[in-house]
Design a protein around this motif. Structure first.
Motif, PDB file in Angstrom:
ATOM      1  N   TYR A 176     -13.007   7.794  43.657  1.00 41.82           N
ATOM      2  CA  TYR A 176     -12.287   7.116  44.732  1.00 41.82           C
ATOM      3  C   TYR A 176     -12.069   5.640  44.384  1.00 41.82           C
ATOM      4  CZ  TYR A 176     -11.175   5.134  49.264  1.00 41.82           C
ATOM      5  OH  TYR A 176     -10.574   4.457  50.281  1.00 41.82           O
ATOM      6  N   ILE A 177     -13.086   4.978  43.898  1.00 45.52           N
ATOM      7  CA  ILE A 177     -12.974   3.568  43.524  1.00 45.52           C
ATOM      8  C   ILE A 177     -11.960   3.397  42.395  1.00 45.52           C
ATOM      9  CG2 ILE A 177     -14.206   1.631  42.455  1.00 45.52           C
ATOM     10  CD1 ILE A 177     -16.673   2.543  44.061  1.00 45.52           C
ATOM     11  N   VAL A 178     -12.002   4.281  41.409  1.00 44.34           N
ATOM     12  CA  VAL A 178     -11.051   4.209  40.291  1.00 44.34           C
ATOM     13  C   VAL A 178      -9.633   4.423  40.812  1.00 44.34           C
ATOM     14  CG1 VAL A 178     -10.301   5.333  38.157  1.00 44.34           C
ATOM     15  CG2 VAL A 178     -12.720   4.843  38.532  1.00 44.34           C
ATOM     16  N   PHE A 179      -9.447   5.427  41.656  1.00 45.97           N
ATOM     17  CA  PHE A 179      -8.124   5.698  42.217  1.00 45.97           C
ATOM     18  C   PHE A 179      -7.606   4.494  43.001  1.00 45.97           C
ATOM     19  CE2 PHE A 179      -5.644   6.920  45.953  1.00 45.97           C
ATOM     20  CZ  PHE A 179      -4.535   7.469  45.336  1.00 45.97           C
ATOM     21  N   MET A 180      -8.430   3.936  43.862  1.00 44.15           N
ATOM     22  CA  MET A 180      -8.011   2.809  44.684  1.00 44.15           C
ATOM     23  C   MET A 180      -7.661   1.589  43.842  1.00 44.15           C
ATOM     24  SD  MET A 180      -7.856   3.853  47.736  1.00 44.15           S
ATOM     25  CE  MET A 180      -7.906   2.454  48.818  1.00 44.15           C
ATOM     26  N   SER A 181      -8.386   1.361  42.786  1.00 42.87           N
ATOM     27  CA  SER A 181      -8.121   0.177  41.965  1.00 42.87           C
ATOM     28  C   SER A 181      -6.888   0.343  41.089  1.00 42.87           C
ATOM     29  CB  SER A 181      -9.335  -0.174  41.115  1.00 42.87           C
ATOM     30  OG  SER A 181      -9.599   0.857  40.196  1.00 42.87           O
ATOM     31  N   VAL A 182      -6.557   1.585  40.697  1.00 42.44           N
ATOM     32  CA  VAL A 182      -5.400   1.828  39.841  1.00 42.44           C
ATOM     33  C   VAL A 182      -4.145   2.097  40.660  1.00 42.44           C
ATOM     34  CG1 VAL A 182      -4.426   3.384  38.108  1.00 42.44           C
ATOM     35  CG2 VAL A 182      -6.799   2.661  37.937  1.00 42.44           C
ATOM     36  N   LYS A 183      -4.227   3.013  41.599  1.00 45.40           N
ATOM     37  CA  LYS A 183      -3.053   3.440  42.361  1.00 45.40           C
ATOM     38  C   LYS A 183      -2.765   2.586  43.583  1.00 45.40           C
ATOM     39  CE  LYS A 183      -1.846   7.080  40.032  1.00 45.40           C
ATOM     40  NZ  LYS A 183      -0.563   7.154  39.371  1.00 45.40           N
ATOM     41  N   GLN A 184      -3.766   1.989  44.176  1.00 44.68           N
ATOM     42  CA  GLN A 184      -3.600   1.229  45.403  1.00 44.68           C
ATOM     43  C   GLN A 184      -4.267  -0.147  45.282  1.00 44.68           C
ATOM     44  OE1 GLN A 184      -1.819   2.525  47.851  1.00 44.68           O
ATOM     45  NE2 GLN A 184      -1.579   4.480  46.854  1.00 44.68           N
ATOM     46  N   PRO A 185      -3.860  -0.994  44.355  1.00 39.18           N
ATOM     47  CA  PRO A 185      -4.543  -2.269  44.159  1.00 39.18           C
ATOM     48  C   PRO A 185      -4.494  -3.182  45.371  1.00 39.18           C
ATOM     49  CG  PRO A 185      -2.483  -2.236  42.950  1.00 39.18           C
ATOM     50  CD  PRO A 185      -2.699  -0.848  43.480  1.00 39.18           C
ATOM     51  N   ASN A 186      -3.492  -3.043  46.227  1.00 38.52           N
ATOM     52  CA  ASN A 186      -3.423  -3.906  47.407  1.00 38.52           C
ATOM     53  C   ASN A 186      -4.539  -3.611  48.387  1.00 38.52           C
ATOM     54  OD1 ASN A 186      -1.156  -5.163  46.450  1.00 38.52           O
ATOM     55  ND2 ASN A 186       0.229  -3.779  47.486  1.00 38.52           N
ATOM     56  N   TYR A 187      -5.167  -2.440  48.284  1.00 31.43           N
ATOM     57  CA  TYR A 187      -6.242  -2.096  49.200  1.00 31.43           C
ATOM     58  C   TYR A 187      -7.534  -2.777  48.806  1.00 31.43           C
ATOM     59  CZ  TYR A 187      -3.368   1.578  51.244  1.00 31.43           C
ATOM     60  OH  TYR A 187      -2.394   2.276  51.893  1.00 31.43           O
ATOM     61  N   LEU A 188      -7.614  -3.249  47.601  1.00 34.54           N
ATOM     62  CA  LEU A 188      -8.816  -3.944  47.159  1.00 34.54           C
ATOM     63  C   LEU A 188      -8.634  -5.437  47.378  1.00 34.54           C
ATOM     64  CD1 LEU A 188      -9.628  -1.886  43.968  1.00 34.54           C
ATOM     65  CD2 LEU A 188     -10.588  -1.662  46.240  1.00 34.54           C
ATOM     66  N   SER A 189      -9.685  -6.173  47.192  1.00 36.71           N
ATOM     67  CA  SER A 189      -9.642  -7.593  47.527  1.00 36.71           C
ATOM     68  C   SER A 189      -8.872  -8.416  46.510  1.00 36.71           C
ATOM     69  CB  SER A 189     -11.070  -8.123  47.640  1.00 36.71           C
ATOM     70  OG  SER A 189     -11.706  -8.054  46.394  1.00 36.71           O
ATOM     71  N   GLY A 190      -8.456  -9.597  46.962  1.00 37.91           N
ATOM     72  CA  GLY A 190      -7.929 -10.582  46.045  1.00 37.91           C
ATOM     73  C   GLY A 190      -6.449 -10.842  46.087  1.00 37.91           C
ATOM     74  N   ARG A 191      -5.661 -10.065  46.793  1.00 37.02           N
ATOM     75  CA  ARG A 191      -4.221 -10.317  46.851  1.00 37.02           C
ATOM     76  C   ARG A 191      -3.927 -11.359  47.926  1.00 37.02           C
ATOM     77  NH1 ARG A 191      -0.377  -7.363  43.533  1.00 37.02           N
ATOM     78  NH2 ARG A 191      -1.681  -5.880  42.459  1.00 37.02           N
ATOM     79  N   ARG A 192      -3.082 -12.321  47.581  1.00 39.70           N
ATOM     80  CA  ARG A 192      -2.716 -13.366  48.533  1.00 39.70           C
ATOM     81  C   ARG A 192      -1.333 -13.044  49.104  1.00 39.70           C
ATOM     82  NH1 ARG A 192      -4.563 -17.621  50.422  1.00 39.70           N
ATOM     83  NH2 ARG A 192      -6.255 -17.842  48.946  1.00 39.70           N
ATOM     84  N   TYR A 193      -1.202 -13.200  50.415  1.00 39.68           N
ATOM     85  CA  TYR A 193       0.043 -12.964  51.138  1.00 39.68           C
ATOM     86  C   TYR A 193       0.345 -14.154  52.039  1.00 39.68           C
ATOM     87  CZ  TYR A 193      -0.302  -8.060  49.781  1.00 39.68           C
ATOM     88  OH  TYR A 193      -0.379  -6.910  49.054  1.00 39.68           O
ATOM     89  N   ASP A 194       1.627 -14.366  52.302  1.00 38.66           N
ATOM     90  CA  ASP A 194       2.078 -15.360  53.267  1.00 38.66           C
ATOM     91  C   ASP A 194       2.767 -14.617  54.405  1.00 38.66           C
ATOM     92  OD1 ASP A 194       1.306 -17.642  51.709  1.00 38.66           O
ATOM     93  OD2 ASP A 194       3.057 -17.278  50.448  1.00 38.66           O
ATOM     94  N   VAL A 195       2.417 -14.977  55.627  1.00 38.76           N
ATOM     95  CA  VAL A 195       2.978 -14.330  56.819  1.00 38.76           C
ATOM     96  C   VAL A 195       3.689 -15.395  57.650  1.00 38.76           C
ATOM     97  CG1 VAL A 195       2.464 -12.975  58.891  1.00 38.76           C
ATOM     98  CG2 VAL A 195       1.087 -12.647  56.813  1.00 38.76           C
ATOM     99  N   TYR A 196       4.890 -15.062  58.101  1.00 36.30           N
ATOM    100  CA  TYR A 196       5.699 -15.968  58.909  1.00 36.30           C
ATOM    101  C   TYR A 196       6.128 -15.243  60.181  1.00 36.30           C
ATOM    102  CZ  TYR A 196       6.224 -18.289  54.387  1.00 36.30           C
ATOM    103  OH  TYR A 196       5.988 -18.889  53.176  1.00 36.30           O
ATOM    104  N   VAL A 197       5.978 -15.885  61.311  1.00 36.62           N
ATOM    105  CA  VAL A 197       6.500 -15.383  62.573  1.00 36.62           C
ATOM    106  C   VAL A 197       7.492 -16.422  63.071  1.00 36.62           C
ATOM    107  CG1 VAL A 197       5.978 -14.598  64.901  1.00 36.62           C
ATOM    108  CG2 VAL A 197       4.325 -14.183  63.057  1.00 36.62           C
ATOM    109  N   ILE A 198       8.740 -16.009  63.256  1.00 38.82           N
ATOM    110  CA  ILE A 198       9.838 -16.934  63.549  1.00 38.82           C
ATOM    111  C   ILE A 198      10.416 -16.640  64.928  1.00 38.82           C
ATOM    112  CG2 ILE A 198      12.102 -17.748  62.761  1.00 38.82           C
ATOM    113  CD1 ILE A 198      11.165 -16.382  59.973  1.00 38.82           C
ATOM    114  N   ASN A 199      10.642 -17.689  65.695  1.00 40.22           N
ATOM    115  CA  ASN A 199      11.304 -17.547  66.993  1.00 40.22           C
ATOM    116  C   ASN A 199      12.795 -17.364  66.736  1.00 40.22           C
ATOM    117  OD1 ASN A 199      12.604 -17.854  69.435  1.00 40.22           O
ATOM    118  ND2 ASN A 199      11.284 -19.502  70.139  1.00 40.22           N
ATOM    119  N   GLY A 200      13.277 -16.158  66.910  1.00 40.70           N
ATOM    120  CA  GLY A 200      14.687 -15.847  66.693  1.00 40.70           C
ATOM    121  C   GLY A 200      15.486 -15.745  67.973  1.00 40.70           C
TER     122      GLY A 200
END
Length: 143
Positions: free
Chosen positions: A17-41
């Protein structure tokens, strides 16, 4: 002997499971940086701001009153095992809506390749984009 057998059985399930998650689903593991914006439209709402309050389990980012075209943004780093979740409560006039502004299982892939998530809040609902240009309605105020 029984304890060793149970340990080996658990290990044989967890390691793949750990191998699968790290290879196939890297976003599920730690360390990815994201920016989120909420805009008044909203259009023509200069006298009535869109009020937003966002938080995660660890971080209460507080509230803001957004005038037309204003945005509220933050950066985040995903946690281990895909538990990263940021929720926002939106209020405009008598409308109120709580939604997940970032949920790694849902947004880890759709915010790619720039790892940016944009929410445009309009009179008829909430629109999502991963580039800030092409928006698609995700849900309405009443859904």
């Amino acid at each position: 002997m029984k304890t060793l057998t149970i340990f080996l059985l658990i290990l044989s399930l967890v390691v793949p499971y750990i191998v699968f998650m790290s290879v196939k689903q890297p976003n599920y593991l730690s360390g990815r940086r994201y920016d989120v914006y909420v805009i008044n439209g909203f259009k023509n709402n200069s006298s009535l701001p869109l009020v937003i309050w966002c938080a995660s389990e660890e971080d209460d980012m507080g509230g803001r009153a957004l005038q037309e075209g204003d945005d509220f943004s933050w950066s985040l780093k995903t946690k281990l095992w895909g538990t990263t979740l940021f929720s926002c409560t939106m209020k405009w006039d008598r409308l109120r809506k709580r939604f997940s502004a970032f949920q790694v299982q849902r947004d880890g892939h759709r915010c790619a390749p720039l790892r940016k998530c944009f929410w445009l809040v309009k009179e008829d609902g909430f629109y999502f984009s991963n580039d800030g240009l092409n928006y698609k309605k995700d849900f309405s105020w009443f859904s």
